[in-house]
Each structure stands twice: as structure tokens, then as C-alpha cells.
Design an enzyme around this catalytic site. Structure first.
Site, PDB file in Angstrom:
ATOM      1  N   ASP A  24      -6.917   4.368  -4.557  1.00  0.00           N
ATOM      2  CA  ASP A  24      -7.582   4.278  -3.253  1.00  0.00           C
ATOM      3  C   ASP A  24      -8.169   5.677  -3.037  1.00  0.00           C
ATOM      4  O   ASP A  24      -8.394   6.397  -4.021  1.00  0.00           O
ATOM      5  CB  ASP A  24      -6.586   3.879  -2.141  1.00  0.00           C
ATOM      6  CG  ASP A  24      -7.285   3.442  -0.857  1.00  0.00           C
ATOM      7  OD1 ASP A  24      -7.741   2.285  -0.777  1.00  0.00           O
ATOM      8  OD2 ASP A  24      -7.404   4.259   0.082  1.00  0.00           O
ATOM      9  N   LYS A  52       0.861  -1.187   0.000  1.00  0.00           N
ATOM     10  CA  LYS A  52       0.000   0.000   0.000  1.00  0.00           C
ATOM     11  C   LYS A  52       0.892   1.230   0.000  1.00  0.00           C
ATOM     12  O   LYS A  52       2.048   1.160   0.426  1.00  0.00           O
ATOM     13  CB  LYS A  52      -0.861   0.019   1.269  1.00  0.00           C
ATOM     14  CG  LYS A  52      -2.076   0.913   1.168  1.00  0.00           C
ATOM     15  CD  LYS A  52      -3.222   0.186   0.487  1.00  0.00           C
ATOM     16  CE  LYS A  52      -4.391   1.087   0.202  1.00  0.00           C
ATOM     17  NZ  LYS A  52      -5.560   0.301  -0.250  1.00  0.00           N
TER      18      LYS A  52
END
Ligand code: NDP
Ligand code: 2IT
Length: 450
Positions: A169, A129
């Protein structure tokens, strides 16, 4: 509350000591470790091989400076991150978040969750991430472009189609992926599947835009059918957020016969007694990028409330939090239960606090945890990687059918696993254990010195 296993509690305590300031990471970690008690007891080789100690420490954590100039020539510096958490089953894979709240704790909680989520998809993807504390709100297209280019100038040294494949995201959609992809190509002279969520003309996949929201509804529909012989048809649904996940969750819920009553952003929520009108929501949020209050101005049946959290006081059968972490606390969960909620599906990552999860479970609410229920986004990212490797492009119907199969597969895997370990119906435990077992097997097989 202590974890009911000495080994797991010790790893948790040691991780707390080393990362005392990382509240969200420790929250995500504790939830996973609590559910691993029976598998750690069943497999002494995990402790003998220090597997949990290795699992909780990222393989690599990259932090970097992102300098960029605004339209007036002013210089700004943001902090960029990429955590490459676990590559046991495949290249690191996970989104990039641009939001002022981003810090090492947020990135690590998201990266840690991603390990198990990606494993559950059944595709060969490890967990990663990234993102930055850059705030895109109020910035021009050119400012966003310069930020994304500067961010990629450093990030490109650490990623690659067979190494680490970022995606979107919060705050990162098609526009940002385009600016980053363009910069990667400029720097590397390489057209490659280094990012997912790409434009269709450069190797993007059909259904990737819709995938997280659609996948969430495929999961929830299957959960309701199998666990309570129920369906979404005729149900009243509360959805929070109005970004990528929320918008397509709204569309699919409506296609499945439900009435969606709400949408929100950080400024508040709208309640539309006639049901959210998808075209108006799409126009306001996805085309014109306005605040959610604008929706109420265009729909006489809708009211705007300037209190984001008030959304959970709306009476509904199904609640789908699709905005951000910890948006449902104990109090909000109790309100939903008092109002008769039968199912909760997490579109966002970790949107329910531990107190909230306990309240849902204690009251027999069907609860679909994020790492299972929102895996459709990364699932279709995995399908995008497959299409890129094969230099091919599949039809919408083909990808949508594969997405549905992935989501149904995740539900049944989590449900069967919950039964096998005597937590029948606890999909938090089922998903954590099922996702973990595959990664743990690969870590053992690959040996200790990662
Ligand atoms: P977007 O940026 O498209 O939309 C985010 C939405 O949530 C916006 O309406 C935003 O409001 C709201 N929001 C964000 N932060 C807050 C906050 N702190 N308080 C209140 N509202 C907030 O993001 P996505 O839809 O892509 O992501 C939403 C969630 O889903 C995140 O948790 C993300 O991690 C998760 N997710 C996303 C996937 C994807 O493929 N995109 C896949 C799996 C999970 P505002 O505009 O006012 O900030
Ligand atoms: O949280 C997530 O799963 C995402 N933001 C999507 C990640 C991806 O690589 O598609």
C-alpha cells in the site's frame, strides 16, 4: 444526518461511542451503513443475529512495537499494526501502509473497506490491513531493510498463506515486500505465498505491479460505456499521486486514448499541457525516486505548482484521485463540477470526502467508488495466491485478461445491484450492497460465535 433505520443508527451510535477518536474509520463505516438500509429491511435475520454489530467489530486488532536502528546506530521505535477485520469468506487479505499518518483509525478504515472490496472481486478473501507510522522518506535502503525485518519479526506470528496474506500500500512496494518476505522465510524456514506483490522469481504474479492502475481504467472505461455511451478516447484526465497506482493509471489511460494532464506528490503537482510523458514520469518517480518537481525540470511543456490541492482546479473530463484519503473535499469537488467533469474514478482508498461524493452525485457525475474501482490490485493479489497454490505462473496476457474480467464483473455487479435496490446508477450503494451480501451470507452460515 441520521441513518434512515433504527437498528443501523444504533449500531453506528454505539460504534461512535467506543471509537470516538477514529474519524476515518467512522467516516467509512457511516457511508457503508447508510447504503445498507434496504437490505437490512429486506433481511430481518441480520438484526436477529446481531450481524451488523459483529461486522463493525474487527475479529482481531494487533498493535506492536517496532524497534530498529538507523545507519548511525541510533534507536527508533515505531508502532506496528495489523487489523484482521473479517474472515467470513477467506483468509484476511490487504495491504501494509508505511506513512507517518498511520494510526488505528486509518488502519481500521482501510481494513473495513477491504472486506467489501475483496468480496466484490469474487475471490475467496477476507478483509485485513496493516502498517506502521514509520516514515520511509529520506531513509537509506539499509534502514528500510532493518525496519521491515523488525516489523516482520512480530507480524510473522499472526500471518500465513491460509490465515492472513499482506501486500503493499502507500510506502510499501516491491523492495519492502522483498525485505519482509526474506525475514519471514528466515524465521519460518518456509517458502510460501504469505505475501503478495512478490518478485517474479519467487512466486510473484505478472501484472500485480500494474494491476490497481490498469484495473481502475478498465472499470472507468466500462462505466462510461454502459452508463453514458462514452469512452476515454480523446478525454482530458487529471490524475493525482505519482506512486504505484497513479503511474500505471497514467499508462493505461494513455493506451485507451486519453490525455493525462497532471501528476502529483505531497509537495505539489505538475501540469503538462502536452500530456504527461510516461517515460519521464516513470524515470523520475519509479527509477530515481525524486520529487515530482523534477518532472517539470525535464519537460519544457510542464509547470510545477507547490500546492497539492490545486490539482483539482485543472479543467478535465475525468478525474482519478490516486494519492490518499480525503484528498477531494467539497470545495475541490465543486471546482471539478464547475469545470465540467463527467466521471470520477477513485484509485486511492476513500479519496473523496462525503461532501465531495454528494456533490458529484447531485450533479450527475459518473462516480466509481474506491472499493469497486481500485479492487484490481487485490484482485491480482488473489490471482497470485491461486498461482502459488497451484505452483504455477500465468502469462501477462492471461492475468491481464482475468483482471479485465474481474473489473467488468465488479462494475456490472454494482450497477445491477444499484438498479435492484432502486438507486440506479449509484455505484456507491451498488458496490456496498453487493460486497456486503456475500459476506453477510457467509457470516450467517458460519454461526454467531465466529
Ligand atoms: P505509493 O506510496 O506508491 O504512492 C502514493 C502517492 O500518493 C505518492 O505520490 C505520495 O506522495 C502521494 N501521497 C501519499 N500520501 C499523501 C498525502 N497525505 N498527501 C499528498 N500526497 C500523498 O502508494 P500507492 O500508489 O500504492 O497508493 C495510493 C493510494 O491507492 C492509497 O490510497 C492506497 O491505499 C490505494 N491503493 C493502493 C493499492 C496498491 O495495490 N498499491 C491497491 C488499492 C488502493 P509522497 O511520495 O510525496 O508521499
Ligand atoms: O487497498 C488495497 O486494496 C491494497 N493496498 C492492495 C491489497 C492487496 O492485498 O493486494
Amino acid at each position: 444526518m441520521k441513518i434512515n433505520n433504527e437498528y443501523l443508527q444504533k449500531v453506528y451510535d454505539d460504534t461512535c461511542k467506543k471509537n470516538a477518536h477514529e474519524a476515518e474509520f467512522l467516516q467509512a463505516l457511516k457511508e457503508v451503513l447508510e447504503t445498507l438500509v434496504p437490505v437490512v429491511e429486506e433481511h430481518p435475520e441480520y438484526q436477529a443475529n446481531g450481524l451488523i454489530e459483529r461486522l463493525v467489530e474487527p475479529e482481531r486488532f494487533i498493535q506492536f512495537r517496532v524497534p530498529w536502528t538507523d545507519d548511525q546506530g541510533g534507536v527508533h521505535v515505531n508502532r506496528g499494526y495489523r487489523v484482521q477485520f473479517n474472515s467470513a469468506i477467506g483468509p484476511y487479505k490487504g495491504g501494509l501502509r508505511l506513512h507517518p499518518s498511520v494510526n488505528s483509525s486509518i488502519i481500521k478504515f482501510l481494513g473495513f473497506e477491504q472486506i467489501f472490496k475483496n468480496s466484490l472481486t469474487g475471490l475467496p478473501m477476507g478483509g485485513g490491513k496493516g502498517g506502521s507510522d514509520f516514515d520511509p522518506k529520506g531513509r537509506s535502503d539499509r534502514e528500510i531493510m532493518r525496519f521491515c525485518q523488525s516489523f516482520m519479526t512480530e507480524l510473522c506470528k499472526h500471518i500465513g498463506a491460509w490465515t492472513d496474506v499482506p501486500a503493499g500500500d502507500i510506502g510499501v512496494g516491491g523492495r519492502e515486500i522483498g525485505f519482509m518476505y526474506g525475514q519471514y522465510k528466515r524465521l519460518r524456514n518456509e517458502n510460501t505465498g504469505v505475501l503478495t506483490g512478490k518478485h517474479l522469481s519467487v512466486g510473484g504474479s505478472l501484472v500485480r505491479t500494474e494491476a490497481t492502475g490498469y484495473g481502475l481504467l478498465y472499470f472507468v472505461e466500462e462505466m462510461m460505456k454502459v452508463m453514458k455511451n462514452e469512452s476515454l478516447a480523446g478525454k482530458k484526465v487529471v490524475i493525482s499521486g505519482s506512486g504505484n497506482v497513479a503511474v500505471y493509471a497514467t499508462q493505461k489511460a494513455q493506451q485507451l486514448g486519453a490525455t493525462v494532464l497532471t501528476a502529483s506528490d505531497s509537495s505539489g503537482y505538475v501540469y503538462d499541457e502536452a500530456g504527461i510523458d510516461f517515460d519521464t514520469l516513470y524515470q523520475v518517480k519509479e527509477v530515481e525516486h525524486l520529487r515530482i518537481s523534477e518532472y517539470a525540470k525535464r519537460r519544457p511543456s510542464a509547470k510545477f505548482f507547490d500546492d497539492f490541492k490545486g490539482i483539482w482546479s485543472v479543467k478535465c473530463d475525468v478525474a482519478l484521485p490516486c494519492a490518499t484519503q480525503n484528498e477531494i473535499d467539497g470545495e475541490a469537488a465543486q471546482m471539478l463540477v464547475n469545470n465540467g467533469v463527467m466521471a470520477v474514478g477513485e484509485g486511492a482508498n476513500m479519496p473523496t470526502s462525503p461532501e465531495g461524493v454528494a456533490i458529484f452525485q447531485k450533479n450527475g457525475v459518473m462516480f466509481a467508488p474506491a472499493k469497486a474501482a481500485n479492487a484490481g490490485g487485490v484482485g491480482v493479489s488473489g490471482l497470485e495466491m491461486s498461482q502459488n497454490s497451484g505452483r504455477t505462473q500465468w502469462s501477462f496476457e492471461d492475468v491481464d485478461n482475468k483482471l479485465k474480467a474481474i473489473m467488468h464483473g465488479i462494475f456490472h455487479n454494482a450497477f445491477e445491484t444499484s438498479k435492484k435496490y432502486s438507486f440506479e446508477g449509484d455505484l456507491v450503494a451498488g458496490a456496498n450492497i453487493a460486497g456486503f451480501l456475500k459476506v453477510a451470507g457467509a457470516m450467517l452460515w458460519e454461526g454467531i460465535s465466529y
